[in-house]
Design a protein around this motif. Sequence first.
Motif, PDB file in Angstrom:
ATOM      1  N   ALA A  17       0.191  -1.041  -0.120  1.00  0.00           N
ATOM      2  CA  ALA A  17      -0.177  -0.097   0.020  1.00  0.00           C
ATOM      3  C   ALA A  17       1.226   1.519   0.015  1.00  0.00           C
ATOM      4  CB  ALA A  17      -0.883  -0.133   1.104  1.00  0.00           C
ATOM      5  N   ARG A  18       0.641   1.986  -0.799  1.00  0.00           N
ATOM      6  CA  ARG A  18       1.382   3.437  -0.534  1.00  0.00           C
ATOM      7  C   ARG A  18      -0.119   4.698  -0.438  1.00  0.00           C
ATOM      8  NH1 ARG A  18       2.667  -0.142  -4.497  1.00  0.00           N
ATOM      9  NH2 ARG A  18       1.035   0.279  -5.778  1.00  0.00           N
ATOM     10  N   GLY A  19       0.430   5.675  -0.524  1.00  0.00           N
ATOM     11  CA  GLY A  19      -0.439   6.922  -0.186  1.00  0.00           C
ATOM     12  C   GLY A  19      -1.493   7.121   1.625  1.00  0.00           C
ATOM     13  N   THR A  20      -1.854   7.761   1.140  1.00  0.00           N
ATOM     14  CA  THR A  20      -3.141   7.833   2.832  1.00  0.00           C
ATOM     15  C   THR A  20      -4.292   6.931   3.270  1.00  0.00           C
ATOM     16  OG1 THR A  20      -4.384   9.258   1.690  1.00  0.00           O
ATOM     17  CG2 THR A  20      -2.259   9.637   3.082  1.00  0.00           C
ATOM     18  N   VAL A  21      -5.299   6.227   4.336  1.00  0.00           N
ATOM     19  CA  VAL A  21      -6.307   5.829   3.819  1.00  0.00           C
ATOM     20  C   VAL A  21      -7.441   6.411   2.711  1.00  0.00           C
ATOM     21  CG1 VAL A  21      -8.516   6.246   5.732  1.00  0.00           C
ATOM     22  CG2 VAL A  21      -6.280   4.919   6.309  1.00  0.00           C
ATOM     23  N   TRP A  22      -7.012   7.706   2.613  1.00  0.00           N
ATOM     24  CA  TRP A  22      -7.882   9.116   2.132  1.00  0.00           C
ATOM     25  C   TRP A  22      -7.121   9.018   0.644  1.00  0.00           C
ATOM     26  CZ3 TRP A  22     -11.335   9.463   5.115  1.00  0.00           C
ATOM     27  CH2 TRP A  22     -11.525  10.003   6.842  1.00  0.00           C
ATOM     28  N   ASN A  23      -6.320   8.311   0.268  1.00  0.00           N
ATOM     29  CA  ASN A  23      -6.161   8.328  -1.089  1.00  0.00           C
ATOM     30  C   ASN A  23      -4.746   7.721  -1.297  1.00  0.00           C
ATOM     31  OD1 ASN A  23      -5.736   9.228  -3.254  1.00  0.00           O
ATOM     32  ND2 ASN A  23      -5.003  11.795  -3.534  1.00  0.00           N
ATOM     33  N   GLY A  24      -4.998   6.187  -1.850  1.00  0.00           N
ATOM     34  CA  GLY A  24      -3.962   5.121  -2.144  1.00  0.00           C
ATOM     35  C   GLY A  24      -3.495   4.597  -2.792  1.00  0.00           C
TER      36      GLY A  24
ATOM     37  N   GLN B 208      -3.727  -4.221  -9.381  1.00  0.00           N
ATOM     38  CA  GLN B 208      -3.568  -3.309  -8.960  1.00  0.00           C
ATOM     39  C   GLN B 208      -4.022  -1.930  -8.017  1.00  0.00           C
ATOM     40  OE1 GLN B 208      -0.289  -1.442  -8.006  1.00  0.00           O
ATOM     41  NE2 GLN B 208      -0.754   0.519  -7.707  1.00  0.00           N
ATOM     42  N   VAL B 209      -4.949  -1.147  -7.332  1.00  0.00           N
ATOM     43  CA  VAL B 209      -6.508  -0.795  -7.219  1.00  0.00           C
ATOM     44  C   VAL B 209      -5.988   0.345  -6.856  1.00  0.00           C
ATOM     45  CG1 VAL B 209      -6.305  -2.197  -4.562  1.00  0.00           C
ATOM     46  CG2 VAL B 209      -7.857  -1.088  -6.031  1.00  0.00           C
ATOM     47  N   ALA B 210      -6.793   1.165  -6.696  1.00  0.00           N
ATOM     48  CA  ALA B 210      -6.284   2.767  -6.353  1.00  0.00           C
ATOM     49  C   ALA B 210      -7.721   2.424  -5.518  1.00  0.00           C
ATOM     50  CB  ALA B 210      -6.322   3.857  -7.154  1.00  0.00           C
ATOM     51  N   TRP B 211      -7.537   3.988  -4.803  1.00  0.00           N
ATOM     52  CA  TRP B 211      -8.845   4.114  -4.147  1.00  0.00           C
ATOM     53  C   TRP B 211      -8.814   6.089  -3.734  1.00  0.00           C
ATOM     54  CZ3 TRP B 211      -5.647   1.149  -1.718  1.00  0.00           C
ATOM     55  CH2 TRP B 211      -4.506   1.476  -0.546  1.00  0.00           C
ATOM     56  N   GLN B 212      -9.730   6.319  -3.627  1.00  0.00           N
ATOM     57  CA  GLN B 212     -10.327   8.148  -2.947  1.00  0.00           C
ATOM     58  C   GLN B 212     -11.476   7.585  -2.445  1.00  0.00           C
ATOM     59  OE1 GLN B 212     -10.252  11.105  -5.981  1.00  0.00           O
ATOM     60  NE2 GLN B 212      -8.769  12.239  -4.226  1.00  0.00           N
TER      61      GLN B 212
ATOM     62  N   ASN C 173     -14.327   7.135  -4.781  1.00  0.00           N
ATOM     63  CA  ASN C 173     -13.905   6.883  -5.849  1.00  0.00           C
ATOM     64  C   ASN C 173     -12.698   5.443  -6.078  1.00  0.00           C
ATOM     65  OD1 ASN C 173     -15.286   8.560  -6.799  1.00  0.00           O
ATOM     66  ND2 ASN C 173     -14.184   9.771  -6.766  1.00  0.00           N
ATOM     67  N   MET C 174     -13.094   4.392  -7.028  1.00  0.00           N
ATOM     68  CA  MET C 174     -12.288   3.036  -6.525  1.00  0.00           C
ATOM     69  C   MET C 174     -11.784   2.764  -8.353  1.00  0.00           C
ATOM     70  SD  MET C 174     -14.300   0.351  -5.917  1.00  0.00           S
ATOM     71  CE  MET C 174     -16.007  -0.084  -6.111  1.00  0.00           C
ATOM     72  N   SER C 175     -10.890   2.210  -8.447  1.00  0.00           N
ATOM     73  CA  SER C 175     -10.100   1.197  -9.900  1.00  0.00           C
ATOM     74  C   SER C 175      -9.345   0.376  -9.389  1.00  0.00           C
ATOM     75  CB  SER C 175      -9.812   2.564 -10.936  1.00  0.00           C
ATOM     76  OG  SER C 175      -8.824   3.296 -10.712  1.00  0.00           O
ATOM     77  N   ALA C 176      -9.232  -0.717  -9.972  1.00  0.00           N
ATOM     78  CA  ALA C 176      -8.361  -1.928 -10.345  1.00  0.00           C
ATOM     79  C   ALA C 176      -8.257  -2.271 -11.689  1.00  0.00           C
ATOM     80  CB  ALA C 176      -9.095  -3.273  -9.397  1.00  0.00           C
ATOM     81  N   LYS C 177      -6.743  -2.202 -12.133  1.00  0.00           N
ATOM     82  CA  LYS C 177      -6.289  -3.075 -13.456  1.00  0.00           C
ATOM     83  C   LYS C 177      -5.384  -3.996 -13.050  1.00  0.00           C
ATOM     84  CE  LYS C 177      -6.014  -1.001 -16.763  1.00  0.00           C
ATOM     85  NZ  LYS C 177      -6.964  -0.486 -18.027  1.00  0.00           N
TER      86      LYS C 177
END
Length: 167
Positions: free
Chosen positions: A7-14, A31-35, A49-53
């Motif tokens: 995990a990279r970033g924060t709980v809020w945006n990572g 790879q997953v990303a969230w905001q 918001n989420m994305s996964a690739k």
Amino acid sequence: TVNVSEARGTVWNGSGELAIAQRRTAYYVGQVAWQIQPLWLLVGRLRLNMSAKGDAIDLSGRLSLGITNVRVEELDATFPASNVGHFHAAAGFAQPTGQLRVKSSLFEVQRGALHGEATLDWDGAGSRFFKLERVGDYRLEIKGHGATADLALGTARGDLQLTGQGQ
């Protein structure tokens, strides 16, 4: 069990690497990303918001969790049909082939109720177990109207023609 590693970033945006474990098998998604939008917490909702690739999935959308409901907006997810077998034993037995795509501008599940619309397309449908090569492309449409949902199944193209409607 859902696991996010590296995990990279924060709980809020990572972002991170997503794996889902069921029983004793871990399934790497990609790879997953969230905001997370923190202002929604003030009204008792978790909205992100989420994305996964990855090889297993290409997904984007917005998820909103409340005390009594789950809401998905602007969902667009594509993944191999064989992935369903990781989560459903009968599908694993049939060894489905092809690509699945789920799309919805708004779909909400509440206690005893569905609202919104979603489509599920199965392109290049087949089964390794039943030795069925590509038999067709199919679409399932779901329209939620509270306590009932209308379902419509149809064939986009292919040798095996399917049609159906129900609630």
